[in-house]
Design a protein around this motif. Structure first.
Motif, PDB file in Angstrom:
ATOM      1  N   PRO A 172       7.320  -4.203   6.965  1.00  0.00           N
ATOM      2  CA  PRO A 172       5.950  -4.369   6.457  1.00  0.00           C
ATOM      3  C   PRO A 172       5.439  -3.200   5.642  1.00  0.00           C
ATOM      4  N   PHE A 173       5.991  -2.019   5.845  1.00  0.00           N
ATOM      5  CA  PHE A 173       5.521  -0.855   5.087  1.00  0.00           C
ATOM      6  C   PHE A 173       6.253  -0.768   3.750  1.00  0.00           C
ATOM      7  N   THR A 174       7.579  -0.850   3.803  1.00  0.00           N
ATOM      8  CA  THR A 174       8.288  -0.696   2.517  1.00  0.00           C
ATOM      9  C   THR A 174       8.193  -1.946   1.649  1.00  0.00           C
ATOM     10  N   MET A 175       8.171  -3.143   2.269  1.00  0.00           N
ATOM     11  CA  MET A 175       8.025  -4.351   1.441  1.00  0.00           C
ATOM     12  C   MET A 175       6.623  -4.415   0.815  1.00  0.00           C
ATOM     13  N   ALA A 176       5.663  -3.692   1.423  1.00  0.00           N
ATOM     14  CA  ALA A 176       4.333  -3.609   0.820  1.00  0.00           C
ATOM     15  C   ALA A 176       4.367  -2.680  -0.388  1.00  0.00           C
ATOM     16  N   LEU A 177       5.009  -1.515  -0.233  1.00  0.00           N
ATOM     17  CA  LEU A 177       4.863  -0.471  -1.255  1.00  0.00           C
ATOM     18  C   LEU A 177       5.981  -0.425  -2.297  1.00  0.00           C
ATOM     19  N   CYS A 178       7.233  -0.697  -1.872  1.00  0.00           N
ATOM     20  CA  CYS A 178       8.342  -0.347  -2.777  1.00  0.00           C
ATOM     21  C   CYS A 178       8.310  -1.145  -4.079  1.00  0.00           C
ATOM     22  N   ASP A 179       7.767  -2.355  -4.045  1.00  0.00           N
ATOM     23  CA  ASP A 179       7.663  -3.115  -5.295  1.00  0.00           C
ATOM     24  C   ASP A 179       6.409  -2.764  -6.080  1.00  0.00           C
ATOM     25  N   GLY A 180       5.415  -2.245  -5.384  1.00  0.00           N
ATOM     26  CA  GLY A 180       4.160  -1.930  -6.070  1.00  0.00           C
ATOM     27  C   GLY A 180       4.224  -0.595  -6.798  1.00  0.00           C
ATOM     28  N   LEU A 181       5.023   0.345  -6.290  1.00  0.00           N
ATOM     29  CA  LEU A 181       5.036   1.675  -6.919  1.00  0.00           C
ATOM     30  C   LEU A 181       5.496   1.620  -8.381  1.00  0.00           C
ATOM     31  N   PRO A 182       6.586   0.902  -8.696  1.00  0.00           N
ATOM     32  CA  PRO A 182       6.931   0.826 -10.121  1.00  0.00           C
ATOM     33  C   PRO A 182       5.873   0.095 -10.941  1.00  0.00           C
ATOM     34  N   ALA A 183       5.166  -0.856 -10.315  1.00  0.00           N
ATOM     35  CA  ALA A 183       4.090  -1.540 -11.054  1.00  0.00           C
ATOM     36  C   ALA A 183       3.008  -0.530 -11.440  1.00  0.00           C
ATOM     37  N   LEU A 184       2.625   0.339 -10.495  1.00  0.00           N
ATOM     38  CA  LEU A 184       1.619   1.364 -10.805  1.00  0.00           C
ATOM     39  C   LEU A 184       2.154   2.337 -11.846  1.00  0.00           C
ATOM     40  N   MET A 185       3.402   2.746 -11.644  1.00  0.00           N
ATOM     41  CA  MET A 185       3.992   3.733 -12.568  1.00  0.00           C
ATOM     42  C   MET A 185       3.944   3.213 -13.999  1.00  0.00           C
ATOM     43  N   ALA A 186       4.119   1.900 -14.157  1.00  0.00           N
ATOM     44  CA  ALA A 186       4.140   1.304 -15.502  1.00  0.00           C
ATOM     45  C   ALA A 186       2.736   1.024 -16.045  1.00  0.00           C
ATOM     46  N   GLY A 187       1.687   1.388 -15.256  1.00  0.00           N
ATOM     47  CA  GLY A 187       0.326   1.249 -15.777  1.00  0.00           C
ATOM     48  C   GLY A 187      -0.405  -0.007 -15.337  1.00  0.00           C
ATOM     49  N   ASN A 188       0.136  -0.696 -14.332  1.00  0.00           N
ATOM     50  CA  ASN A 188      -0.522  -1.904 -13.820  1.00  0.00           C
ATOM     51  C   ASN A 188      -1.396  -1.575 -12.621  1.00  0.00           C
ATOM     52  N   SER A 189      -2.233  -2.545 -12.233  1.00  0.00           N
ATOM     53  CA  SER A 189      -2.864  -2.488 -10.917  1.00  0.00           C
ATOM     54  C   SER A 189      -2.260  -3.609 -10.070  1.00  0.00           C
ATOM     55  N   VAL A 190      -2.613  -3.608  -8.790  1.00  0.00           N
ATOM     56  CA  VAL A 190      -1.972  -4.533  -7.841  1.00  0.00           C
ATOM     57  C   VAL A 190      -3.036  -5.243  -7.010  1.00  0.00           C
ATOM     58  N   VAL A 191      -2.836  -6.543  -6.816  1.00  0.00           N
ATOM     59  CA  VAL A 191      -3.547  -7.256  -5.742  1.00  0.00           C
ATOM     60  C   VAL A 191      -2.470  -7.737  -4.777  1.00  0.00           C
ATOM     61  N   HIS A 192      -2.635  -7.396  -3.522  1.00  0.00           N
ATOM     62  CA  HIS A 192      -1.556  -7.546  -2.552  1.00  0.00           C
ATOM     63  C   HIS A 192      -2.003  -8.420  -1.391  1.00  0.00           C
ATOM     64  N   LYS A 193      -1.138  -9.375  -1.045  1.00  0.00           N
ATOM     65  CA  LYS A 193      -1.360 -10.134   0.186  1.00  0.00           C
ATOM     66  C   LYS A 193      -0.178  -9.882   1.110  1.00  0.00           C
ATOM     67  N   PRO A 194      -0.363  -8.992   2.086  1.00  0.00           N
ATOM     68  CA  PRO A 194       0.716  -8.776   3.056  1.00  0.00           C
ATOM     69  C   PRO A 194       0.786  -9.970   4.010  1.00  0.00           C
ATOM     70  N   ASP A 195       1.876 -10.075   4.754  1.00  0.00           N
ATOM     71  CA  ASP A 195       1.956 -11.118   5.772  1.00  0.00           C
ATOM     72  C   ASP A 195       0.895 -10.870   6.844  1.00  0.00           C
ATOM     73  N   ALA A 196       0.338 -11.970   7.372  1.00  0.00           N
ATOM     74  CA  ALA A 196      -0.775 -11.861   8.333  1.00  0.00           C
ATOM     75  C   ALA A 196      -0.377 -11.081   9.595  1.00  0.00           C
ATOM     76  N   GLN A 197       0.915 -11.099   9.958  1.00  0.00           N
ATOM     77  CA  GLN A 197       1.324 -10.464  11.225  1.00  0.00           C
ATOM     78  C   GLN A 197       1.383  -8.943  11.140  1.00  0.00           C
ATOM     79  N   THR A 198       1.457  -8.425   9.932  1.00  0.00           N
ATOM     80  CA  THR A 198       1.689  -6.976   9.786  1.00  0.00           C
ATOM     81  C   THR A 198       0.763  -6.363   8.737  1.00  0.00           C
TER      82      THR A 198
END
Ligand code: NAD
Length: 529
Positions: A172-198
């Motif tokens: 739940p921690f790395t699947m939340a962040l590891c894909d978002g970090l390159p998105a930020l690095m490339a100049g994007n913002s993120v809207v994230h829906k994590p799984d309800a359990q975590t």
């Protein structure tokens, strides 16, 4: 900037598993929620409620995208060096705060501490990699112009805009962040829906981003059922990054096609491990334990099918079974457990159903094969099966639990064909002391990653290289250049000097066509691209 107080109870497995309400509130404050509704999450250690999570409705999704879009415009104007500095600050923060991160992951997912440690490790690796390689991936590139010297061509990498991320519960921690970090690095913002359990593990990651200096609104979090929030997210996103099951991946792909937006889909697997006749048997047995039982098998790249050469089968099986029987089985926050709990009753039901079905149809349990409510309500023993046949559910369906089936093989081409059977193609592993031969076999395996003399860590942690699935295991890749370029549009800018792409100096159209044809022939003769 927020500094979060560490969780209440220390690493005491006998203490009631409860989080400080103030700590939970600090985390859940980051959910965009106006519904007034909250739902409880459960601690897998004891099956008791852990935290109340505020829920988002469609209006909240809308608000999250509004904030993210505004934040993205300012963020896209920052330099790569400014983004890099924040990414490296995040790297250090994650290493410094790893105890807090790991505690929360264990609390929410029930995994063993050593498997939870993999998560901050992977996020730190990813942050450092994209920070230090940002210029390589994102700087404007000069390309060959059609008229050398007179056509100057540059390719810019333009951010997509707002990236929607839908992530699963298993890491739940790395699947939340590891894909978002390159998105930020490339100049994007993120809207994230994590799984309800975590949700909390993901929310802690979002707090750490802010502490590292990323603007608060750059990463928005919404909470709620995927089937309700997925559609509204896709309608408002410029790109979707999804990690989860193949069934959900198909739904997402259809919805993205409707919106004409791109998506990357990291999906399920039924991953094979091959132990060749010249394998170092002890090493293979050690690797097999990690391959099959890391995070109680709830890992997209873990192995559920094992093909072992005749020549080493008996020796290998003895050692693999002995190592599995020696595993230290317990739940709790302490180091020392070799395998934690499954996350939920639903996961336990699936594992029980797969093993019971296999046994009823004639499979043999070499070790395991039982739920262990004495250890935890969703605990299941690491299980090795022999004699699994195609009519059994676990032959081809992903169990996503601590269950592996062993198969003997006589010749390698047969093992490769059996490894390639089915529709998945995520990860494979080959054990052999002949690296060259193993690499040649790897080329015949239809999987996005192949590890040699390792279960999954060698490819997963080598973040300079792409990671993802072939066939029904996914589309697109995380990590490496592909992992960041997916979040950009390439824009070609060509500046033309002197000559035009039309007849010049009174030339007729016909003469122009002849001159151009002669020019093309000459270029080919000169060996030019
Ligand atoms: P899932 O597809 O049910 O859920 C994953 C996420 O999708 C959750 O956040 C969920 O809320 C959301 N979701 C569910 N239905 C949705 C819908 N209709 N629209 C939008 N979002 C929706 O997956 P799961 O069963 O919870 O997770 C386990 C699966 O994920 C396994 O198959 C595993 O192999 C896979 N997985 C793959 C990777 C990878 O990198 N390839 C990594 C982790 C997990």
């Amino acid at each position: 900037m927020n500094t979060i107080a560490p969780p209440g109870p220390e690493h005491d497995v006998t203490a009631a598993y409860a989080l400080e309400p103030a700590y939970v509130r600090t985390l859940t404050d980051r959910v965009v929620s106006s519904t007034g509704e909250s739902v409880p999450t459960t601690c897998p250690f004891n099956g008791q409620p852990l935290a109340m999570i505020p829920q988002s409705g469609e209006a909240d999704v809308d608000e999250a995208y509004r904030r993210a879009r505004r934040a993205q415009e300012a963020w896209a104007a920052t330099s790569l060096d400014e983004r890099t500095a924040r990414m490296l600050a995040l790297h250090d923060l994650i290493l410094d705060r790893q105890d807090e991160i790991i505690d929360l992951i264990c609390w929410e997912s029930g995994k063993a501490r050593k498997h939870a440690f993999d998560e901050p490790l992977h996020v730190a690796l990813t942050a450092r990699y994209y920070a230090r390689s940002a210029h390589d991936h994102l700087d404007t590139e000069r390309k060959l112009g059609v008229v050398p010297g007179l056509t100057r061509v540059e390719v810019n990498r333009v951010p997509k805009g707002v990236v929607g991320i839908i992530s699963p519960w298993n890491y739940p921690f790395t699947m939340a962040l590891c894909d978002g970090l390159p998105a930020l690095m490339a100049g994007n913002s993120v809207v994230h829906k994590p799984d309800a359990q975590t949700m909390l593990s993901a929310l802690l990651g979002v707090h750490l981003l802010e502490e590292a200096g990323f603007p608060r609104d750059l990463w928005q979090v919404v909470a709620g059922p995927g089937r309700e929030l997925g559609g509204p997210m896709i309608e408002r996103s410029d790109y979707i990054c999804f990690t989860g099951s193949t069934a959900t991946g198909r739904i997402i792909a259809r919805q993205c096609a409707e919106q004409l937006i791109g998506c990357s889909l990291e999906l399920g697997g039924k991953n094979p491990i091959l132990v060749l006749r010249d394998a170092a048997v002890d090493r293979a047995a050690e690797g097999a334990v990690r391959a099959a039982f890391s995070n109680a098998g709830q890992l997209c790249v873990s192995m559920e099918r094992m093909f072992v050469a005749d020549q080493v089968y008996d020796r290998f099986v003895d050692r693999f079974v002995a190592r599995t029987k020696a595993m230290n089985l317990r739940t709790g926050l302490e180091w020392g457990s070799d395998m934690g709990s499954l996350i939920s009753q639903q996961q336990l039901d699936t594992v029980v159903a797969h093993v019971d079905d296999a046994v009823a149809k004639g499979a043999t349990v070499l070790t395991g094969g039982r739920a262990r409510p004495d250890i935890g309500p969703y605990y299941y023993e690491p299980t090795i099966l022999e004699g699994v046949t195609p009519e059994m559910t676990c032959f081809g369906d992903e169990t996503f639990g601590p269950v592996i089936a062993l198969y003997r093989f006589h010749d390698e081409s047969d093992a490769i064909a059996r490894a390639n059977a089915g529709e998945y193609g995520l990860n494979a592993s080959i054990y052999s002391q002949d690296g060259k031969r193993a690499r040649a076999i790897a080329r015949q395996i239809k999987c996005g990653t192949v590890n040699i003399n390792e279960a999954f860590g060698a490819t997963f942690a080598s973040v300079d290289s792409p990671m993802g699935g072939m066939r029904e295991s996914g589309m697109g890749r995380r990590q490496g250049a592909e992992g960041i370029h997916r979040y950009t549009e390439s824009q070609t800018v060509a500046t033309q000097r002197l000559v035009r792409f039309a007849p010049m100096l009174g030339m007729s159209d016909r003469t122009y066509a002849r001159v151009m044809t002669a020019n093309l022939r000459l270029m080919n003769r000169l060996g030019r691209r």
